[in-house]
Scaffold this active site. Structure first.
Site, PDB file in Angstrom:
ATOM      1  N   CYS A 109       5.330   3.890  -0.953  1.00 38.43           N
ATOM      2  CA  CYS A 109       5.007   2.469  -1.059  1.00 38.43           C
ATOM      3  C   CYS A 109       3.815   2.110  -0.172  1.00 38.43           C
ATOM      4  CB  CYS A 109       6.222   1.616  -0.701  1.00 38.43           C
ATOM      5  SG  CYS A 109       6.951   2.043   0.893  1.00 38.43           S
ATOM      6  N   HIS A 415       9.958  -0.521   3.938  1.00 42.70           N
ATOM      7  CA  HIS A 415       9.251  -0.597   2.663  1.00 42.70           C
ATOM      8  C   HIS A 415       7.977  -1.430   2.837  1.00 42.70           C
ATOM      9  CE1 HIS A 415       8.504  -0.866  -1.601  1.00 42.70           C
ATOM     10  NE2 HIS A 415       8.595  -2.185  -1.575  1.00 42.70           N
TER      11      HIS A 415
END
Length: 1287
Positions: A109, A415
């Site tokens: 990510c 994330h």
């Protein structure tokens, strides 16, 4: 848009005129039914999603969609639009924002966020498009700029919702493991920019990164006495901003406040005074940074990751820090005169260092060290290019925010996603991996972090973990602000690349559409020659006809050389029930999609490719019929014929069913008995003529046995009839392959018996060979037979008497049961006579007089791996024979019996005719004894079928090996089975062992004599090995030597037998001669001990007076350690505790050998005193720690000093965190006054290699060390160099 009608293979379509005033009924819509609308192209133009005006401010705009969106990979039947090329339904998968997402490979990510930011930067994207790839000069797979170019083209032109980044990461030289490593997005930005600079050398883009992202600042020190200033100019690509100052309880409120703190100078005074070159002495000075030049694209890193020196862990600071949409940097620029007479440049600074330093080095370390590895692996060193920059800026420095990279999570992981403003429409979008959606300014404000309360010291702990981590601003300069290139402005090579990618995507769509319309179903076929059921997967397009599908299946099953395609057809089949549901007569031209009910991910049925002979005709299978396999039973021949298939209806009566079978097998229905086998061992005689098949329990697929004779057996009760006994035996008979011992005397004795039966008067002496045994103790088979004459004669008489008393028809049944095989009746009959004759004539001596009784398994077989049980696998098992064969398929026997390998739900006890004097070693293992105190069988006295015949194995098993093919009732006990094998092995059953062979060729001994063979299945293999089997109360034990100071502390010695009630000293006495003969160890009884072994860990020391099963629990395949003592045994009672101590010498970076310490109690003080005695360390200076992991608790000398829990605050050893309650614990100790050796980098690296090699050899890893992060690197040559990755 066109309407389509339901339940049609190809919908009727009529275009709808959107300008028409017709009602839906007038437009052919049918009320009360499902009507389907399909989107299709009009005049070659693809359908477009109409978006509402973004200025309306509807926050839920991204939730709107057109029609139901099918899930990825789902397939439809009648509701899918069918086109000759491909479906346009996938277009709707693309985000309505018009932007394409990036697929997260696993933990990439952080990479996706940076790539989307670069893509949304017009200046970077345009410059990348202008660069042209020369395929002749470089491999496209390893070219980072080319793969970025391809990715940007796909992000701009693809119709997919998200695209992969694997080609880009492959160009980085990463493998699949890199996808599981999460890195810092700011670190990736640095490394990627450096890699691009290296790749773009000698091109127009060589200075692109510096032109866009590089700024300048001055690092200065000014003397407060004379005003002399020393300085140097450094460059930066981003500015790191501290969230919370060191030691402060409050965080900075805004980015502006953090920027002011960044350039705030500090005073060097006291011990930190600066040596002034002009004053020639140490003076107070001011040290700080000044911005000289801001880049066009300004990158701010918010340093949210910090280190907590209290907990010694990394932490994330979630404090609130605001950042403006527009940032005025003019207040932070240096306006002083750079060429003031009072300023002077340092000799080691200047333009030479430009481009070689980064901001984090400048704020922490101002040394001119260019040797720091920034993550670029180059094949050759190259000089740093000189870069000239314009001087001080005096223009407007207003920056506008356009990218916020957000981190959600903690310092351990989380994330990343990006919030990016498009310069095309000034709209903010969230790029969260494959999801792209519109967001508002309110969403951006939520990334400021913090909580709604006041900013206190603990505010970070209770704040949201989702906050901004990197900010990218662009200078507001109309002369430099670029727009994205339009399609007509693309360079020619980009236009070609766009066309290539479009063609590839269109091809993928077509292929995907074909997959969506392909029926995938299991296909079976019984090979017409080999008679083996074959399995495959039939993949056929739904528009293919049944005839075309038959041809595909015909070729798939490789039947071209076997039968013509006209002799094959596809029928609906249920493999689980082995049931043919229906055939498809007259539907050869029907599409498969219609026959199978559409395209589905899974089907509740299968297909069978049925075959026939050229002179046969296919039978018609109608829906609703049930299939019945009919086996004809011949009571006189005691045979069960192969099945004949008939089809019936559930509403038929038993009488009608008998007439149907009578026509099929040509037997009279009047005397016919039908037995239904509903499940294994559940036989039901159909006696009520008027009952329907459904009432009798028939299902889709059934199995019946039919017998039609006029014998008196018809009048007997079914469970007492000959028919029931025959079917019961048929259901429980399995076929086993038995490998006899090499040069087994049984094989030669058997051959002699055959010769006698045939009238051959050959000499037995010529045929008999010696039994393999200990050197110097060989005994011929002839001698064994002569010595055992009287023993076996009495045994045979007793067996005959027991047989006559138990069942008067035993001899008759034996004779009859031997003649099952109709084709081989004559041969088998003679063989059985020979076997019986062999049983009468083969005598075996008393087991106590046999030499083989004294041998262990290791004497019989030198290869321990084949004769012993893997203790690691079976250490927690109560039985050594609990594994099951995975192959439970039905395999027809040589006599045509259709046997089953399903475990019996009930067991019938076997009558061995005589109680053996030995039993299983595991009398308490949960298996009840078959015998009462008098030795009589508790179960019903019943003959258990057994038949053996020689078998020529296909696999070469070597000279001297003989195979038997045994048909046996699996309800027979292991004890009775071994007795039946005695004539073939040539020794009593107490003198050979049975090993079950599994698919991996592992062998496990079967020792539970009272258990049946119900866990065995057809075609299982069994190996017979000579050697004394266990008597009642005996256990086979593996003995290992414990070598505490050797590299491999656990060494296998031998297999021994321990008995219940035996003392430890008695077992040691029995071990001494075995150790001398087999292992060459000459030991006295008082100079070695036995102790518990758990995996590789030494445990409780067994004292000489301990008794097995009373003081020491013992089980099958038990393992013990044998430890040779240096002196007299010091362990005298169970209250003592023996621990293994090892001294750690930090000044020498080494560990001493193990030394045993015997404690009288669990006192920590006593342990310290003992350690003081053996080491000479003062009592107050001793520190100790418990070892971790499996013995010998190895740990690197680089980690032991700080990783172990030294000096626990406890008074006894049996409490937390030590929990030392048993012998064998490992204790490390040290002198706390001894200083740790200081190592140079070279010494540390050398020691690290040695320790790594040592720990790998011993098989130990330090699993409790914190996970070390893998360095982020991009490899310019496309793959990591082995030499560079040795670390």
């Amino acid at each position: 848009m066109v309407p389509g009608e339901e339940n049609q293979l190809v919908p009727k379509e009529a275009p709808l005129d959107h300008t028409s005033d017709k009602s839906l009924l007038d437009a052919n819509f049918e009320p009360g039914k499902k009507n389907f609308l399909h989107l299709t192209d009009k005049d070659g133009e693809q359908p477009q999603i109409m978006l509402e005006d973004s200025s309306a401010g509807d926050d839920s705009a991204h939730d709107r969609f057109i029609g139901p969106l099918p899930r990825e990979g789902s397939v439809g039947s009648t509701s899918d639009y069918v086109s000759q090329s491909y479906s346009y339904s996938s277009i709707l998968n693309k985000s309505e924002t018009g932007y394409v997402g990036l697929v997260n490979q696993a933990m990439t990510c952080y990479l996706n966020s940076l790539l989307q930011t670069l893509f949304m930067t017009p200046e970077f994207r345009n410059a990348l498009y202008k660069w042209e790839f020369e395929e002749s000069e470089e491999d496209p797979v390893t070219s980072i700029p080319y793969q970025l170019q391809r990715l940007f083209v796909l992000l701009q032109t693809s119709k997919k919702r998200a695209i992969e980044t694997t080609d880009v990461t492959r160009s980085f030289g990463w493998d699949s493991s890199e996808a599981w490593q999460q890195h810092d997005v700011q670190e990736l930005c640095r490394v990627m920019f450096d890699a691009l600079e290296q790749k773009w050398k000698q091109t127009e883009q060589a200075d692109l990164i510096n032109e866009l992202y590089q700024g300048k600042l001055k690092d200065y020190v000014r003397c407060l006495e004379c005003g002399y200033e020393g300085w140097r100019i450094d460059t930066y690509l981003d500015i790191p901003l501290v969230i919370r100052p060191y030691g402060s309880s409050q965080a900075f409120a805004s980015v502006e406040e953090a920027l002011h703190a960044f350039i705030q100078p500090e005073i060097l005074d006291g011990p930190n005074q600066y040596f002034c070159e002009r004053c020639k002495k140490k003076c107070d000075a001011r040290k700080g940074l000044r911005f000289l030049h801001f880049p066009y694209l300004l990158t701010l890193q918010l340093k949210r990751f910090d280190f907590d020196y209290t907990t010694m862990h990394r932490i994330k600071l979630n404090d609130r820090m605001t950042f403006p949409e527009e940032l005025d940097m003019s207040t932070f620029i240096d306006v002083e005169d750079e060429k003031s007479p009072q300023t002077e440049s340092c000799t080691d600074s200047g333009a030479e260092n430009e481009g070689s330093c980064h901001s984090d080095q400048m704020s922490n370390d101002f040394s001119n060290d260019d040797g720091v590895d920034e993550g670029i692996c180059l094949e050759s060193n190259s000089g740093t290019e000189k870069i000239s920059k314009p001087g001080l800026e005096k223009n407007s420095l207003i920056y506008e925010l356009f990218s916020v990279m957000v981190h959600s999570g903690s310092a351990a992981g989380g994330h990343y996603y990006a919030c990016i403003k498009s310069f095309s429409d000034d709209q903010w979008y969230s790029f969260n991996d494959q999801h792209v959606s519109r967001i508002t300014q309110e969403d951006i404000k939520k990334t400021h972090g913090g909580s709604s309360g006041s900013r206190g010291y603990y505010s970070s702990a209770f704040a949201s973990s989702t906050n901004a981590y990197m900010l990218i601003y662009r200078l507001k300069d109309p002369t430099r602000n670029a727009k994205f290139l339009e399609v007509d402005e693309y360079p020619e090579h980009i236009k070609n690349l766009v066309q290539r990618e479009r063609d590839l995507e269109e091809q993928e769509k077509r292929q995907r559409e074909i997959e969506r319309n392909t029926c995938k179903i299991k296909l079976f076929c019984l090979h017409p020659v080999k008679q083996v059921m074959m399995e495959n997967k039939l993949e056929v397009h739904k528009d293919k006809t049944l005839m075309e599908a038959v041809e595909i299946a015909y070729k798939m099953m490789d039947l071209e050389e076997v039968i013509p395609v006209d002799c094959c057809r596809l029928v609906k089949y249920d493999e689980f029930h082995d049931y043919l549901e229906r055939s498809y007569e007259g539907e050869e031209d029907t599409p498969m999609g219609l026959l199978l009910g559409g395209v589905k991910s899974t089907y509740m049925f299968d297909l069978l490719l049925e075959t026939r002979k050229p002179d046969q005709v296919f039978q018609s299978y109608k829906p609703g019929e049930v299939m019945v396999k009919v086996h004809v039973v011949d009571l006189k021949a005691e045979s069960v014929a192969a099945p004949i298939t008939v089809r019936a209806y559930l509403n038929q009566t038993v009488t009608e069913f008998k007439q149907l079978i009578s026509k099929a097998i040509h037997l009279p229905a009047e005397t016919m008995r039908i037995v239904l086998e509903r499940c294994y061992n559940d036989l039901r005689l159909l006696t009520v003529p008027s009952k329907t098949l459904k009432a009798e329990g028939f299902f889709r697929s059934n199995k019946v046995f039919v017998e039609s004779s006029e014998t008196l057996d018809y009048q007997m009760a079914f469970t007492d009839s000959h028919l029931w006994k025959l079917l019961d035996r048929h259901a429980n008979t399995i076929r086993l392959f038995v490998l006899l011992p090499e040069q087994s005397p049984g094989s030669y004795s058997k051959r002699t018996a055959y010769q006698k039966a045939g009238g051959d008067s050959g000499n037995v002496d010529d045929d008999c060979e010696r039994v393999k045994g200990p050197v110097g103790n060989l005994k011929s088979v002839e001698a064994i037979l002569e010595e055992s004459t009287e023993k076996l004669k009495s045994l045979s008489l007793q067996q005959q008497q027991d047989g006559d008393n138990g069942d008067s028809s035993k001899s008759t049944e034996t004779s009859d049961f031997e003649n099952i095989e109709s084709p081989l009746n004559e041969r088998d009959s003679s063989t059985s006579v020979d076997n019986r004759e062999l049983e009468q004539h083969l005598q075996t001596s008393d087991p106590e007089n046999l030499q083989s009784e004294e041998r262990s398994d290791s004497d019989v077989n030198n290869d321990r791996s084949t004769s012993s049980v893997d203790s690691d696998i079976l250490s927690s098992s109560h039985s050594s024979d609990t594994l099951c064969n995975a192959d439970n398929a039905q395999i027809p026997l040589a006599n045509g019996l259709d046997t089953h390998s399903i475990t019996s739900s009930r067991r019938t006890k076997a009558n061995e005719g005589k109680k053996e004097t030995w039993d299983t070693a595991e009398e308490d293992s949960g298996t009840d004894s078959e015998y009462d105190e008098s030795g009589k069988s508790r179960g019903e006295i019943q003959y258990m079928y057994f038949k053996a015949e020689p078998y020529a194995a296909d696999e070469g098993s070597g000279e001297g090996h003989k195979w038997l093919m045994v048909h046996v009732d699996k309800r027979i006990t292991l004890a009775a089975f071994k007795q039946h094998l005695e004539p073939f092995v040539g020794v009593l059953s107490s003198h050979f062992k049975v090993f079950r062979v599994y698919a991996s060729n592992q062998e496990f001994e079967s020792v539970r004599l009272n258990e049946t063979l119900s866990s065995f299945s057809d075609d299982n293999k069994i190996t017979i090995r000579l050697g004394r089997a266990l008597k009642k109360g005996e256990y086979r034990v593996k003995v290992y030597q414990l070598l505490v100071n050797e590299q491999e502390p656990c060494k296998f010695l031998l297999d021994a037998v321990f008995a219940k009630g035996m003392t430890v000293r008695q077992s040691k006495e029995e071990l001494i001669p075995q150790l001398r003969e087999q292992c060459g160890l000459e030991l006295s009884i008082d100079r070695f001990r036995l102790r518990k072994k758990t995996w590789k860990n030494p445990g409780t020391v067994f004292l000489d007076y301990h008794i097995y099963e009373e003081d020491i629990n013992i089980s099958s395949n038990w393992e013990v350690f044998l430890e040779v003592l240096d002196g007299v045994e010091r362990m005298k009672s169970m209250s003592q505790l023996a621990v293994l101590s090892r001294r750690w010498r930090p000044s020498e970076m080494k560990l001493d050998p193990f030394h045993e310490v015997v404690l009288e109690s669990s006192s920590v003080d006593e342990l310290r005193e003992k350690l003081c005695e053996i080491s000479g360390i003062p009592l107050d200076d001793i520190e100790f720690a418990k070892g971790r992991g499996t013995f010998p608790c190895d740990i690197s000398v680089l980690d032991i000093h700080q990783d172990l829990d030294w000096n626990p605050k406890v008074s006894t050893l049996n409490v937390w965190p030590l929990y030392i309650c048993d012998d064998g614990a490992v204790i490390f100790y040290r002198d706390k006054t001894e200083e740790l050796m200081e190592l140079t980098d070279e010494q540390r690296n050398e020691l690290m290699k040695k320790e790594s090699s040592r720990l790998q050899k011993t098989g130990h890893r330090v699993t409790y060390s914190p996970r070390k992060e893998k360095a982020l690197k991009i490899y310019l040559d496309g793959a990591p160099n082995k030499d560079l990755t040795q670390d």
